[in-house]
Design a protein around this motif. Structure first.
Motif, mmCIF file in Angstrom:
data_model
loop_
_atom_site.group_PDB
_atom_site.id
_atom_site.type_symbol
_atom_site.label_atom_id
_atom_site.label_comp_id
_atom_site.label_asym_id
_atom_site.label_seq_id
_atom_site.Cartn_x
_atom_site.Cartn_y
_atom_site.Cartn_z
ATOM 1 N N TRP A 74 36.813 -63.086 -55.601
ATOM 2 C CA TRP A 74 36.621 -64.926 -55.244
ATOM 3 C C TRP A 74 36.101 -64.746 -54.049
ATOM 4 C CZ3 TRP A 74 41.165 -68.467 -55.581
ATOM 5 C CH2 TRP A 74 39.797 -70.687 -55.593
ATOM 6 N N GLU A 75 34.739 -65.664 -53.382
ATOM 7 C CA GLU A 75 34.426 -66.017 -52.819
ATOM 8 C C GLU A 75 35.173 -67.036 -51.629
ATOM 9 O OE1 GLU A 75 30.108 -66.381 -51.961
ATOM 10 O OE2 GLU A 75 29.384 -64.777 -53.014
ATOM 11 N N THR A 76 35.952 -66.819 -51.300
ATOM 12 C CA THR A 76 36.963 -68.238 -50.583
ATOM 13 C C THR A 76 38.296 -67.643 -49.721
ATOM 14 O OG1 THR A 76 38.570 -69.903 -51.362
ATOM 15 C CG2 THR A 76 39.175 -67.885 -52.014
ATOM 16 N N SER A 89 36.383 -61.926 -49.216
ATOM 17 C CA SER A 89 36.431 -62.203 -50.774
ATOM 18 C C SER A 89 37.932 -61.917 -49.979
ATOM 19 C CB SER A 89 35.658 -61.864 -51.294
ATOM 20 O OG SER A 89 33.647 -62.299 -51.220
ATOM 21 N N ARG A 123 24.953 -70.664 -58.141
ATOM 22 C CA ARG A 123 25.238 -68.985 -57.872
ATOM 23 C C ARG A 123 26.882 -69.271 -58.163
ATOM 24 N NH1 ARG A 123 26.476 -64.821 -55.236
ATOM 25 N NH2 ARG A 123 26.359 -65.801 -53.085
ATOM 26 N N LYS A 147 30.876 -68.535 -57.142
ATOM 27 C CA LYS A 147 31.450 -68.172 -56.247
ATOM 28 C C LYS A 147 32.618 -67.446 -56.850
ATOM 29 C CE LYS A 147 30.629 -70.751 -52.318
ATOM 30 N NZ LYS A 147 31.928 -71.252 -51.012
ATOM 31 N N ASP A 148 32.590 -66.551 -57.691
ATOM 32 C CA ASP A 148 33.417 -65.652 -58.546
ATOM 33 C C ASP A 148 32.728 -64.025 -59.361
ATOM 34 O OD1 ASP A 148 33.246 -67.761 -60.113
ATOM 35 O OD2 ASP A 148 35.416 -67.859 -59.987
ATOM 36 N N ASP A 149 33.007 -62.965 -59.603
ATOM 37 C CA ASP A 149 32.523 -62.693 -60.207
ATOM 38 C C ASP A 149 33.777 -61.636 -61.006
ATOM 39 O OD1 ASP A 149 30.764 -60.937 -61.446
ATOM 40 O OD2 ASP A 149 31.330 -59.263 -59.499
ATOM 41 N N LYS A 187 32.957 -59.157 -47.933
ATOM 42 C CA LYS A 187 31.923 -59.894 -48.877
ATOM 43 C C LYS A 187 30.737 -59.496 -49.037
ATOM 44 C CE LYS A 187 29.587 -63.911 -49.026
ATOM 45 N NZ LYS A 187 28.744 -65.552 -48.971
ATOM 46 N N THR A 212 31.918 -62.913 -43.618
ATOM 47 C CA THR A 212 33.082 -63.640 -44.577
ATOM 48 C C THR A 212 33.713 -63.037 -45.765
ATOM 49 O OG1 THR A 212 31.014 -64.392 -46.143
ATOM 50 C CG2 THR A 212 31.795 -65.848 -44.078
#
Lengths: 647, 568
Positions: free
Chosen positions: A126-128, A308, A97, A99-101, A300, A306
């Motif tokens: 971006w989930e980072t 993003s 999946r 991790k970014d949109d 997120k 978490t």
């Protein structure tokens, strides 16, 4: 009549263009067919690759060399210990999946003045975690250059905007994203950073390279650390303003060279999606243009365990009715941007166009074509608005023409706009080049509610503010600010910073005045065109304004009675930031050939004084017989000629 | 008469004292106030560095295994031999190579190690016995009867810094040690040539300093390919997807970098710092339209057109925002559905098997082949639903990129002479001796670059007197000079690691001094303007002084002349 014919021919032209497009598509389809046969006919093999490559001759032009993979390729040499190398025949692994949109959105709002307001928003999530020890380095949708900036300079939040023109609040209402004329940059740094000022200097230089702007002119003389006006917009509870830097460059001129790097940050560039509309020749032929980049950490999910990172790129344009000719109240995507839409950006998860039809519920103001059944409601800036929605990810939106050209045909331009509840203006008063007075006027147009506003003024050091002359009056009475934060300037080091919390009484004008003295600059500190004047950045007024939704207490038609007694919290007030005009102040400007003149003059004076002194000291003086008169001299000459002894 | 004479003397004295004040006070004052600040630079040491005398020395250990030397011969070992070679590159640069060869017999542990069944295992166990410092070499001489090496192989070059040398059959017994050594010498020289610095590498590394006479095209191309020495490199992998509508690409770049690239970079960490990035670029097109080859129904890119491929892509790649190190770009291009399969053809119209090419000092481009993606079968089925998910086989891709990375970083892969067997490099993709070779040439290159930078900076500052030299620049210059001297002496002592470290420091501080922005604040006052300012002051002041001085001199002379006739 002529106009009608014109539009008819435009439609014809569009049809012709579309037919061309369909022909082109047909050709592509045949090419695809060829491809398929190619795949079937020529199955490829990789074997024997290295031998062929090794036998390759020295090419004539060595600049472009085919790569020969030698036997050192690690897949074979690694002893098979850690090379995973799955067989090509193996079943494809499950697609992870992403991790970014990426989302894109365009809002169009016809303004009461007949102008049209378009606002683009592109959001990359971006989930980072940029603050991690080993730095993030694999980018997919997030632009690499900005990611590197965030991780290198320990940025927690970054907001940068470039604006050409001034937003006219009284005519146009509140913008979705306010920004001051020129360039504005404010950054929250991570609280682990030690040398904030050095990092800020480096950051502005790097950003100036990324956005082709003169942000490198940001230094300590125009940077302030506001204590209350700019709070972090993302998550995080560090509000120590030591880690905040705010600077504006009111003089910055925004043009194509700033738009191109901004467009390059988008995943689809300007090749697909809403970004195809961004053609600079049309965008800059407008009365207001503002582009911005906002980076902040967001939650997120609901638990917010978490974070993003959110990159929001926005672009706001106001197209001028009269500027675009014809004077006819008719807008279309093609007329505004000279492009139509054919597809959404393929990597975008959502791609939508919203058109504000709140004042047009019965179609009395304008006519919209093609019509859309999708409607959406949202509370924007304290007002419940209704939007027509066009979803570009649905093929049906583009219709049979495979192209979307929204047409807004205005019917009547009357209709009253609600006056914006808060707006402000500013000017310089006074005469002469020695002193002056800054007047800031803040209007509260709410009929019965007073609300507090935060006023931020950052004034360059060469206007020496007399803080004891600060007066705040509303309705002819003194209005004492409940909070004042003032940081005096230091010459050539830092600007004045004045922050005040002022309560604005209902339906009133509050005036803030402050006297200043104009400083004399050194001759190298003047700009190349000093007679143009010096800019002072906009004041920033931030406030929570009571919303219009909460205002109509008698108007409870749409809502059940039990819900409307107490104003509900989230709708009762909304956050607004208003920027005033930047000021242009004349400073005492010398004649720039002055230094040379002064040198020459003083040298001459010194030389004359010195010469007479020298003569006095060195010459010996003696009494001389008075010289004979003119008549006697002439007589003597004549006598000499005659050979007679002189008198 | 007397009063006028006294008056005249007084006038003369006044004129003289004013002239004295002007000369003693005025001129130094004017000189000091218009002076530019110039900090002291170690000019004499810089001048010494302009004449570069580089000594490179390497320790070589030759170990005789049991059965290679007779007991009488054995008595004479250990002994040491030194070989010196001098090369004059140009009038300012001289090179001298020194191999210090020590001979000894093998210890018992080493004998055990040499009794391993294969050469690779022997290499490994010898390595675990003793670790030789970087720059040095160990050559084990093994008897002919040893089964370590295949029949036709005389020399085995290991993954570390060891080589196995099989002694010839004619040299068994009855010869003196000198004869044995003389017999071995050409072989050992070859080993050194492969495993340690070679003259061609070193002169190529000096190219910043010395203009090399153009050799053959091949060697120029070789020397132009690798990046210049730099304290750090940025490696960027970019996945180009020109058609995101029909392809949805997945590449496990994180895992691939970890598996394939990181070991090499860890090994190379003494040479430079590396940082790795990757990005995906959508709608990134190649600059040329591929030609359709109807005979094979494929699309082809000719070698001639490859030069035009990069430019439009380059604009999208973006430079590194966080550092100014050189960037190595590696691009993976997935041709769009209407242009695949796409193959690169070389000058002989043959398909390039790797389907990749590289551009010197820029990076590499690879065009993916369909068989390197997992779901090749569903690639273009008739009823494919776009976009198609494509998983890229990173092993194939990284193999090519790794080879390109080695080339671009300047890891030389010279073909070994006949009779040599080179062990395949291990997981790191780089043998220890290859790293040593790179370190030798990088140290020399750094020293050459830093000396050139420093001498040209000194020359520039010497020529243009208006440049202000701040203290920090002077400090950078001095530290660069110190590091350079240290690097040269470490190179001479054979401490390769320290030499490289110091040469890196030298290059850093010399560049920092050379590119310091304060040097640009050139105090430039054109002479005509200077005179325009000076004349109104100096002319009225100096003319009376000069005139009265002249007058005094001429009067004195006249008096002198009058006195003479009186004496007569």
């Amino acid at each position: 009549m002529a106009a009608h014919r014109c539009s008819f021919s435009a439609v014809l032209f569009a049809l012709w263009g579309l037919s061309l497009l369909t022909v082109a598509r047909g050709q592509e389809a045949t090419l695809e067919g060829n491809d398929r046969t190619a795949v079937v006919d020529n199955p490829e093999s990789v074997a024997g690759a290295a031998e062929q490559a090794a036998g390759q001759p020295a090419a004539e032009d060595r600049r472009w060399e085919a790569t020969a993979v030698e036997e050192v390729s690690p897949t074979e040499a690694g002893g098979g210990s850690d090379s995973p190398a799955p067989k090509p025949a193996a079943s494809p692994p499950s697609v992870p999946r992403p991790k970014d949109d990426f989302q894109e959105e365009l809002v169009i709002r016809p303004l009461h003045s007949g102008d049209i307001y378009t606002s683009f928003q592109f959001r990359t999530l971006w989930e980072t975690d940029f603050t991690r020890e080993n730095k993030v380095s694999h980018y997919r949708l997030f632009p690499k250059s900005l990611g590197q900036v965030i991780s290198k300079f320990s940025v927690r939040e970054l907001h940068i905007s470039f604006t050409q023109g001034y937003w006219r609040t009284m005519q146009w209402g509140q913008p979705y994203l306010p920004s001051p004329p020129g360039a504005e940059l404010w950054v929250w740094f991570q609280d682990s950073l030690t040398d904030v000022d050095g990092t800020w200097k480096e950051l502005t230089n790097v950003l100036s390279g990324i956005f082709c702007a003169s942000l490198n002119f940001i230094d300590s003389t125009n940077t302030v650390q506001p204590s209350a006006s700019f709070k972090p917009l993302g998550i995080g509870n560090v509000t120590d303003h030591r880690f905040l830097r705010y600077a504006t460059l009111p003089r910055e001129i925004v043009c194509t060279e700033n738009l191109t790097p901004w467009k390059k940050l988008l995943p689809c560039g300007s090749k697909a999606g809403l970004a195809v509309l961004l053609k600079s020749e049309k965008l800059f032929h407008s009365s207001f243009h503002s582009q911005a980049v906002h980076i902040r950490p967001v939650c997120k999910d609901d638990q917010c365990k978490t974070t993003s990172w959110e990159l929001r790129q926005t672009l706001n344009v106001v197209f001028d009715l009269h500027n675009s000719g014809q004077g006819k109240n008719e807008w279309s995507l093609f007329k505004m941007f000279s492009r139509t839409l054919t597809e959404a950006c393929p990597v975008a998860s959502s791609s939508k166009i919203y058109i504000d039809i709140t004042d047009n519920s019965q179609g009395e103001q304008f006519e919209l074509s093609p019509a859309t059944p999708l409607l959406s409601q949202a509370v924007v800036l304290g007002d419940r608005r209704t939007f027509s929605v066009y979803d570009l990810t649905q093929q049906i939106t583009f219709g049979t023409m495979r192209s979307l050209n929204l047409l807004i045909r205005g019917k009547s331009s009357q209709g009253d706009m609600l006056r914006p509840l808060l707006h402000a203006e500013r000017y310089v008063a006074g005469y002469g080049l020695q002193t002056g007075e800054i007047h800031t006027l803040m209007y509260n147009n709410h009929p019965y509610r007073s609300f507090p506003v935060l006023l931020l003024d950052s004034v360059p050091w060469y206007l020496r503010l007399y803080i004891h002359t600060l007066t705040v009056t509303s309705k002819g009475k003194d209005n004492k600010p409940s909070y004042i934060h003032y940081q005096p300037s230091k010459d050539r080091v830092r600007p004045h910073l004045l922050e005040m919390l002022v309560q604005l009484p209902p339906n009133s004008v509050t005036e803030v005045t402050l006297q200043f003295e104009r400083a004399l600059l050194k001759w190298t500190e003047y700009t190349p065109d000093p007679n143009h004047g010096f800019y002072v950045g906009s004041s920033v007024i931030s406030s929570l304004v009571p919303s219009i939704v909460a205002m109509d207490t008698n108007n409870s038609r749409e809502r059940p009675l039990f819900s409307s007694f107490f104003p509900s919290k989230e709708e009762s007030s909304y956050f607004v930031r208003v920027y005033t005009e930047p000021l242009l102040v004349n400073l005492p400007t010398p004649d720039f050939s002055m230094p040379y003149n002064v040198i020459c003059l003083t040298c001459t004076v010194v030389a004359v004084g010195y010469g007479s002194l020298y003569n006095l000291l060195t010459r010996s003086f003696q009494i001389e017989e008075p010289s004979p008169g003119l008549a006697k001299r002439i007589a003597n000459i004549i006598r000499k000629m005659r050979g007679v002894p002189p008198l | 008469m007397a009063t006028t004479e006294v008056e005249r003397r007084r006038g003369q004295l006044a004129a003289l004292s004013i002239a004295a004040v002007v000369i003693i006070v005025g001129v130094p004052l004017w000189w000091r106030t218009t002076e530019t600040y110039r900090a002291w630079l170690p000019v004499s040491q810089i001048k010494e560095l302009a004449k570069l005398q580089l000594h490179l020395s390497a320790d070589v250990e030759v170990v005789f295994a049991r059965g290679t030397v007779t007991p009488e011969q054995q008595k004479k070992v250990p002994l040491t031999q030194t070989q010196n070679m001098e090369h004059r590159v140009d009038e300012d640069t001289a090179l001298s190579y020194r191999y210090e060869t020590r001979y000894r017999t093998a210890t018992i542990m080493e004998e055990d190690a040499l009794n391993q069944p294969t050469a690779a295992e022997a290499d490994l166990s010898l390595h675990t016995l003793s670790e030789s410092p970087s720059g040095s070499l160990v050559v084990y001489v093994i008897p002919e009867s040893s089964s370590l090496l295949p029949q036709n192989v005389d020399v085995y070059i290991g993954q570390r810094r060891t080589a196995l040398l099989r002694i010839g059959s004619q040299m068994r017994v009855g010869k003196t040690l000198e004869q044995l050594l003389a017999h071995m010498e050409p072989r050992i020289k070859q080993v050194l040539h492969v495993m340690s610095f070679s003259h061609t590498d070193i002169t190529a590394a000096l190219s910043n300093r010395v203009r090399i006479s153009p050799g053959n095209k091949e060697s120029i191309a070789d020397s132009m390919r690798a990046f210049k020495s730099s304290p750090g490199y940025e490696i960027t992998f970019s996945l180009l997807n020109p058609d995101p509508k029909s392809h949805r690409l997945h590449w496990d770049i994180e895992g691939a970098v970890e598996t394939y690239i990181q070991p090499l970079l860890t090994k190379l960490s003494p040479v430079a710092n590396f940082s790795i990035d990757s990005q995906t670029l959508y709608y990134a097109m190649l600059g040329v339209n591929p030609r359709f080859d109807s005979s094979r129904s494929t699309y082809t890119l000719n070698a001639d057109s490859l030069a035009h491929v990069i430019n439009p892509v380059e604009a999208r790649l973006g430079s590194n925002a966080a550092s100014s190190n050189p960037v190595l770009n590696f691009l993976l291009y997935i041709p769009d559905a209407h242009h695949s399969p796409l193959y690169i053809h070389d000058h002989k119209k043959q398909q390039v098997p790797t389907n990749a090419f590289h551009s010197p000092r820029w990076g590499g481009i690879m065009i993916i082949r369909q068989c390197w993606v997992y779901n090749v079968n569903e690639f273009y089925e008739v009823d494919t639903v776009f976009p198609v998910d494509i998983n890229i086989d990173m092993a194939k891709v990284m193999g090519v990129f790794l080879a390109q990375l080695r080339l671009l970083l300047g890891v030389q892969s010279s073909t070994p002479p006949p009779g040599f067997l080179v062990a395949p490099c291990g997981n790191a993709g780089l043998a220890d001796w290859e790293l040593d070779r790179l370190m030798w040439s990088r140290s020399v290159e750094n020293i050459a670059t830093a000396t050139t930078t420093i001498t040209s900076l000194a020359q520039l500052l010497d020529q243009i007197g208006n440049i202000v030299i701040n203290d920090n620049i002077a400090q950078q210059v001095s530290s660069a000079v110190t590091s350079l001297q240290l690097a040269v002496s470490e190179l001479e002592a054979g401490n390769l690691g320290f030499a490289l470290q110091y040469s890196k420091e030298a290059i850093l501080s010399s560049e920092r001094a050379f590119f310091d922005p304060s040097l640009l604040h050139l105090l430039y006052f054109p002479d005509d303007q200077k005179f325009a300012i000076y004349i109104p002051l100096f002319l009225p002041m100096c003319v009376p002084i000069l005139l009265s001085l002249l007058k005094i001199v001429s009067e004195a002379r006249q008096k002198h002349r009058e006195k003479k006739p009186k004496k007569d």
